[in-house]
Design a protein around this motif. Structure first.
Motif, PDB file in Angstrom:
ATOM      1  N   SER A   9       0.795  -1.234   0.000  1.00  0.00           N
ATOM      2  CA  SER A   9       0.000   0.000   0.000  1.00  0.00           C
ATOM      3  C   SER A   9       0.823   1.278   0.000  1.00  0.00           C
ATOM      4  CB  SER A   9      -0.924   0.013   1.233  1.00  0.00           C
ATOM      5  OG  SER A   9      -0.157  -0.094   2.425  1.00  0.00           O
ATOM      6  N   VAL A  18      -5.699   1.897  -2.507  1.00  0.00           N
ATOM      7  CA  VAL A  18      -6.284   2.114  -1.179  1.00  0.00           C
ATOM      8  C   VAL A  18      -7.202   3.323  -1.203  1.00  0.00           C
ATOM      9  CG1 VAL A  18      -5.777   2.739   1.216  1.00  0.00           C
ATOM     10  CG2 VAL A  18      -4.405   0.989   0.071  1.00  0.00           C
ATOM     11  N   ALA A  30      -4.616  -1.811   4.873  1.00  0.00           N
ATOM     12  CA  ALA A  30      -3.425  -1.597   4.060  1.00  0.00           C
ATOM     13  C   ALA A  30      -2.190  -2.112   4.791  1.00  0.00           C
ATOM     14  CB  ALA A  30      -3.262  -0.108   3.749  1.00  0.00           C
TER      15      ALA A  30
END
Length: 221
Positions: A9, A18, A30
């Motif tokens: 992420s 995300v 994440a």
């Protein structure tokens, strides 16, 4: 889609995915190496981080990967092939996503549709390779595609509503690709993320084990 898990992420595409999921109101977890210490090349690290999660997740998306590892650039010729550089590519780009699937399988529901997707690359296509070069990266992505295809066969028995796929995001303007864009047009990460999420939206269990580009078109193996 109610719950999603994005691995990688902190990268350009991962962060945009995300943001895109959260913008849709999807509860998104994440994880990344930079922010959380998750190292997908270390099975103990993968196990530790995923065991701490509850799930289930309607989507697990692996957005990790690298063109250069330890300063080793993609090979232009066979003379540049280096065993250690190849093994590093395989560890990150092939085994990393598969370790996430191995330890994240318990987080995927069996009673409703779900998706496991890993970012691959068109250069991992054997049938589409007309330029040569990039031996290690191409091979690592081709191996990832084969592993995902193989896993899809097995998981179709235990997770009948799962779509397990490889996705090609297109050429995205990130630090990942900055030195290799040349004349190739690139899209911003946010646009790439929306493209990928549209493809994921359209997936069904009948498409498990396949390889799609950012337009939802099948990529040759």
């Amino acid at each position: 889609m109610e719950n999603a898990l994005v691995i990688g992420s902190s990268g350009g595409i991962g962060a945009a995915l995300v943001a895109g999921l959260k913008g849709r109101g999807v509860a998104t977890t994440a994880l990344s190496r930079r922010e959380h210490g998750l190292d997908v090349t270390d099975e103990a690290s993968v196990s530790q981080h995923l065991e701490a999660l509850e799930g289930p997740f309607d989507l697990i998306l692996v957005a990790t990967g690298a063109l250069e590892i330890g300063g080793a650039a993609p090979e232009k010729t066979l003379k540049a092939l280096d065993p250690q550089a190849y093994l590093a590519q395989a560890a990150l780009n092939t085994l990393g996503p598969m370790l996430v699937l191995k330890h994240g399988l318990r987080l995927l529901p069996r009673d409703r549709p779900a998706t496991f997707a890993a970012l691959s690359a068109r250069v991992g296509s054997i049938g589409d390779n007309a330029l040569g070069g990039w031996y290690s990266y191409r091979s690592a992505k081709a191996a990832l595609n084969q592993m995902l295809r193989t896993a899809s066969v097995e998981l179709a028995r235990s997770h009948r509503q799962l779509a397990c796929v490889a996705l090609h995001p297109g050429t995205v303007a990130t630090p990942f690709t900055e030195a290799y864009l040349g004349r190739h047009p690139a899209v911003p990460p946010a646009e790439a993320a929306q493209n990928l999420l549209r493809v994921i939206d359209g997936l069904t269990p009948a498409q498990t084990g396949q390889f799609f580009d950012w337009q939802g078109k099948a990529v040759p193996w």
